[in-house]
Scaffold this motif. Structure first.
Motif: not given
Length: 288
Positions: A15-26, A102-107
């Motif tokens: 989930s922390l890798r998902a946070v990284d990906w989502a932060a970059d996407e945002a 949401a624009a997208a959901v990341v998991v």
């Protein structure tokens, strides 16, 4: 409408890798990031969550997990707008509901280990199969949240006209300034060419031509600023797309609403790549 990128967090490394990906996407979209914790995760995590975070069980709460994830996101993308919320319900229900706005959901692709891993793997599949908008399941190694290969691939399906998956993939390629590989897999029925050597290659050529036409139809509205590469490849779509996933930063596939109680269901292609892709996978529902 300033729709956020929503990411499900549970304290696991996935989930922390998902946070990284989502932060970059945002940051790419100049959108806010919304971190969501389904509090009923704690029922299944037990002492393992506290052990992984190096804290006594009584000190590990949803608020602590959210605060840690928010700090990680802000350190990764300075100036990012981050909101957090702990919701008292099962994570898959919370994230499917969040997907409406949401624009997208990341998991992440799975949780920690044992039963937790099985549970969170099922959460990722459930959210991908029932969300109202794009869902990105962050697969791959430790660097899955960092674009390093500079390519995106999209699978073009049976009904390419006005494909939501293609639009999403084109937008991602534009935002990142990278090429898009559009792939249409095709297969020629064996019985059509079994008896006549003279015409043995005609059905194959026909199906390949139909695949090429499907690509052109899907990419008709591609913006001029996006570099697009077209690929018609013989073979099962699941295998073809999984092979492409080893050299790209994001694999995009579509999903269609089907009738019945469970709403959107994943087809064989989306289900297959979610299990076998070597990079993050975006599942984009096609509006009816």
């Amino acid at each position: 409408m300033d729709r956020p990128i929503v990411v499900g967090v549970d304290g696991s490394e996935h989930s922390l890798r998902a946070v990284d990906w989502a932060a970059d996407e945002a940051a790419l979209r100049r959108a806010p990031l919304r971190l969501v914790y389904g509090s009923l995760w704690e029922r299944y995590e037990g002492a393992a969550l506290a052990r992984d975070l190096g804290r006594p069980s009584r000190q590990v709460t949803g608020e602590h997990i959210l605060a840690s994830a928010a700090l990680r996101a802000q350190r990764r993308q300075d100036g990012l707008r981050v909101a957090v919320e702990a919701l008292p319900e099962e994570p898959e229900y919370a994230l499917v509901r969040e997907s409406r706005a949401a624009a997208a959901v990341v998991v992440g692709s799975r949780g920690r280990s044992g039963m937790a891993e099985a549970l969170l793997g099922s959460v990722a599949m459930t959210v991908a199969g029932h969300a109202h908008g794009p869902v990105i399941v962050v697969r791959g190694g430790d660097e899955a949240g960092t674009a390093t290969r500079g390519r995106i691939v999209v699978g073009v399906g049976e009904k390419p006209a006005d494909s939501a998956a293609v639009r999403f993939a084109l937008d991602e390629a534009r935002l990142r300034g990278v090429p898009l590989d559009a792939v249409r897999a095709w297969r020629a029925p064996a019985l059509e060419s079994a008896d006549s050597p003279l015409f043995a290659d005609r059905p194959a050529r026909l199906y390949e031509q139909l695949a090429a036409e499907a690509l052109e139809e899907a990419l008709r509205q591609a913006p001029a600023g996006v570099e697009v590469h077209r690929h018609t490849v013989e073979g099962p779509a699941r295998r073809v797309l999984a092979e492409f996933s080893g050299t790209v930063d994001l694999l995009v596939v579509g999903a269609r609403h089907r009738g019945g109680h469970f709403g959107l269901r994943l087809g064989r292609v989306a289900h297959g790549v979610l299990h076998h892709a070597a990079c993050p996978v975006a599942v984009v529902p096609q509006p009816e």
